[in-house]
Every structure is written in C-alpha cells, then in structure tokens.
Design a protein around this motif. Sequence first.
Motif, PDB file in Angstrom:
ATOM      1  N   ILE A   1       0.807  -1.178   0.087  1.00 59.95           N
ATOM      2  CA  ILE A   1       0.129   0.025   0.004  1.00 59.95           C
ATOM      3  C   ILE A   1       0.894   1.335  -0.168  1.00 59.95           C
ATOM      4  O   ILE A   1       0.610   2.445  -0.875  1.00 59.95           O
ATOM      5  N   MET A   2       1.901   1.326   0.639  1.00 58.95           N
ATOM      6  CA  MET A   2       2.740   2.385   0.933  1.00 58.95           C
ATOM      7  C   MET A   2       3.362   2.459  -0.573  1.00 58.95           C
ATOM      8  O   MET A   2       3.671   3.858  -1.049  1.00 58.95           O
ATOM      9  N   TYR A   3       4.087   1.438  -1.251  1.00 57.48           N
ATOM     10  CA  TYR A   3       4.447   1.461  -2.638  1.00 57.48           C
ATOM     11  C   TYR A   3       3.400   2.210  -3.696  1.00 57.48           C
ATOM     12  O   TYR A   3       3.848   2.942  -4.297  1.00 57.48           O
ATOM     13  N   PHE A   4       2.032   1.827  -3.503  1.00 58.99           N
ATOM     14  CA  PHE A   4       0.954   2.274  -4.387  1.00 58.99           C
ATOM     15  C   PHE A   4       0.996   4.028  -4.227  1.00 58.99           C
ATOM     16  O   PHE A   4       1.243   4.490  -5.158  1.00 58.99           O
ATOM     17  N   TRP A   5       1.013   4.311  -3.035  1.00 63.31           N
ATOM     18  CA  TRP A   5       0.732   5.663  -3.134  1.00 63.31           C
ATOM     19  C   TRP A   5       2.155   6.388  -3.139  1.00 63.31           C
ATOM     20  O   TRP A   5       1.932   7.669  -3.782  1.00 63.31           O
TER      21      TRP A   5
END
Length: 444
Positions: free
Chosen positions: A330-334
Amino acid sequence: MGQPVREYLLTLCVTAAVTYLLTGPVRKFAIAAGAMPEIRARDVHREPTPRLGGIAMFGGLCAGLLVASHLTNLKSVFENSNEPRALLSGAALIWILGVLDDKWGVDALVKLGGQMIAAGVMVLQGLTILWIPIPGVGTVSLTPMQGTLLTVALVVITINAVNFVDGLDGLASGMVCIAAAAFFMYAYRMWFGYGIEAAAPATLFSVVLMGMCLGFLPHNMHPARIFMGDSGSMLIGLVMAAGAVSVTGQVDPDLLNVKAGGLREATHAMVPVYIPLLLPLTVIAVPVADLVLAIVRRTWQGQSPFAADRGHLHHRLLEIGHSHSRAVLIMYFWSALIAFGAVAYSVNNASMWIVLGIVLLSAVGLVLLLLPRFTPRTPRWAEWMVPPRYRRVAHATAPAAETDDESAAEPEEEREPVPAGINGATAIGDRSRFVEHRRAGSHR
C-alpha cells in the motif's frame, strides 16, 4: 538516444549486482561484529536482525559511479561537473556516521550535526542551489549563504524523511526506488528532451540510486535477512536529495525557456520545480508526510521530535489489520501514484485525462486501505506466478492452516509464537506483535 539508455542500463545493472553480492558477506560481518540490537517496543520484528546493510549499498554506489565514469556518453558528466565527486564525498561522511550509529548508537543531535556537515561538504564542492524559479517573479538568484542554507535544509529533510519511513521490511528501499525511477524519467527528459546538460548529474544519480535499492531489496523483503540501518537509510536519502538539488538549483530556467520554445512551454516544463522544495516533496511525499506528522505528534505530546514511537503510517496500517506485506505494498502504491503522477503532470499538465487517472487511482488506494482483511485469490492457471498465500491449492492441501479471519478471531493469549526461520527473521501474525509490545512497556 539509444546509446545513453544502454549505458544507463549497464550502470543500473552493475550497481544492483554489486549491492546484491555484497549484502551476503556484509550480513555475516554484521553478525560477527554484533551489530544486532535488541528488540525494541516499537519494532515489528521478533528476532534480532543484523544491520549495516548500508555497507553493501555504499559499495554499489561506488561501483556505479566508477563504471559510469568510463562509459562513452556518461563520462562527460564527470568531466564537465564536479557534482559526482561532491556526492561521493557527502555520501562517504553520512555512511561512516550511519555505520557508527548501527554498531554503537549515536545521539540524535550528533546525527543531525553530521547530516549538516555532509550537506555542507557537498555545497563546498559545487552541489548547491543557485537560483529559484518563482511564478510571476522569474528567476531569483540566491546569495552563497542563502543557497547554502536552503541546500542543507533540503538535504537534512530528505535524509530524515527516508530514515523515518524505514520501519518495515523492504519499505524504505522500495519507496526510494519508486521515487528514483520517477525522478530519472523527469531528469532524463530535461537532459535529452531539452538538451540541458546541467540535468545530466541528476539523471546519473537517479540510476545509481535505483541500482542500490534494487540490489538490496531481495535481502530486505519480508522476512528480512538484514536491515539497511541508518548507514543505508541516510545514504539513500542523501543521494535522493543530491539529485533534487542538482536538477532544481543547477538548471537555468532561462535556458529551459529557450530550449522549450517559449515562455508558455517552459512554464509547463518547470511545473514540478517552481520552488525547489516541491520537487523532493513530490517524489517522496509519503515519507515527508510521515516525518511532518511524527514531529507534530511528538511535540504535541511533550516529547522530543527525535523520540521514537509507534505512530508512523506503516505502524497504523498494521494496527488496522493489514498484514506486513500488504502494508508495504500500500505504501508502494501511494508513493508510485504521487511520484509518477507529478512526472506525468509535468509532461502535459493541460490534459484532463491525467488528472482523472490520478483521481481514479486515488480512489482505488482508498478502497485498499478499507479492506485490511481481503485476500485476493488468483485463477488456478496463474497460481505458479504468485506467493503461496494467494493460491487456492495452498489452503486445500493444508487443512491445519488458519485463514486470516480465523487467525484474527483467535484470542491473542492462545497464539503460539512462530519460531524463527533460517533467515534469522520471523513472519508473524497480523496483530499479536502489538499486544506483546504493549506489554513490553510501549506508551501506545
């Protein structure tokens, strides 16, 4: 244009390969040297894991710059600019400081002073912000003192932003790699798209930074066999800041005006770098947001801004029920959404499709945040391409294994700790780690 791309690819591969090959011996050295600190209340791992991964990353940095200095097209960067040497000098200082902190521990104020000294060394060798393009005003030249203070502030903020986000396996290296990829696209367009030679060092820094992160990431993915430590997190933060300073403060906006073909085109091209602080904040917006929130939170609670706690964004993702791997993704995505969205907007900020795409992907990201217990299942024909936890067969052949919901419903006191594996780290359940840490005396 194809030849420089091949040289960049070669530099990337050499940097990643050297970093990857050095990480194994560095891990053994860290274990032998005792660079395995005890588990703290705010940590999410349950087994002491060696640090000093920054040693391998610094080796990759040196190898990448050495190879690039002997390539036909990239060696001009070293001949026409002193910025690569300035980067290497500052990186060596911050790396030594990080190694000392990983082994013996260094006071927060001492680290802050070391970061400022490393930034000052780069400034003395020419890697500094010379001017600021301001909308409606034009190009504002900075005095040496103003340029030095702004450069040092930008370097220190970026270093600490990356350092703060280094809390989960593979999180910092993956997010910085994503930011470096977006930064490379922007800097490469400035250099070869507009023919601005001043953007060449930033392009090289971005490629080397990607190689450092990609080479270290296989060893650092959950469960991590080694941590990069402050020697690695501060190093990659400094390299990222050096690229931002180079492309922001060294590229003459008036030259871009001529190359772009007019004031309007130049304005569109310089959208992400109207103010130098905006560029690093866009490519690493998530770590910087985490840094700002941490400072506000700790100050509001009457604590030192440098006091460690469990209130970071990745900690909160774990608390609401996301697994370790999903929180990292999720942190990668953002990070990718903000970084590549900024680059796409700088290319064509008049396109409504880009804005709509960013809004749509933001909505997808919000949905992912609200589904911590959702585990996607892949079709049977594609199961060989995904980890076992996403395969239907894995659950059918292992009746004793619990699903995520069953694991969550089980009382925390009855759950058995998972033994450490051969990698020296442990993949643990969703929430048990937080209960145990609270018992250990965490204030949260």
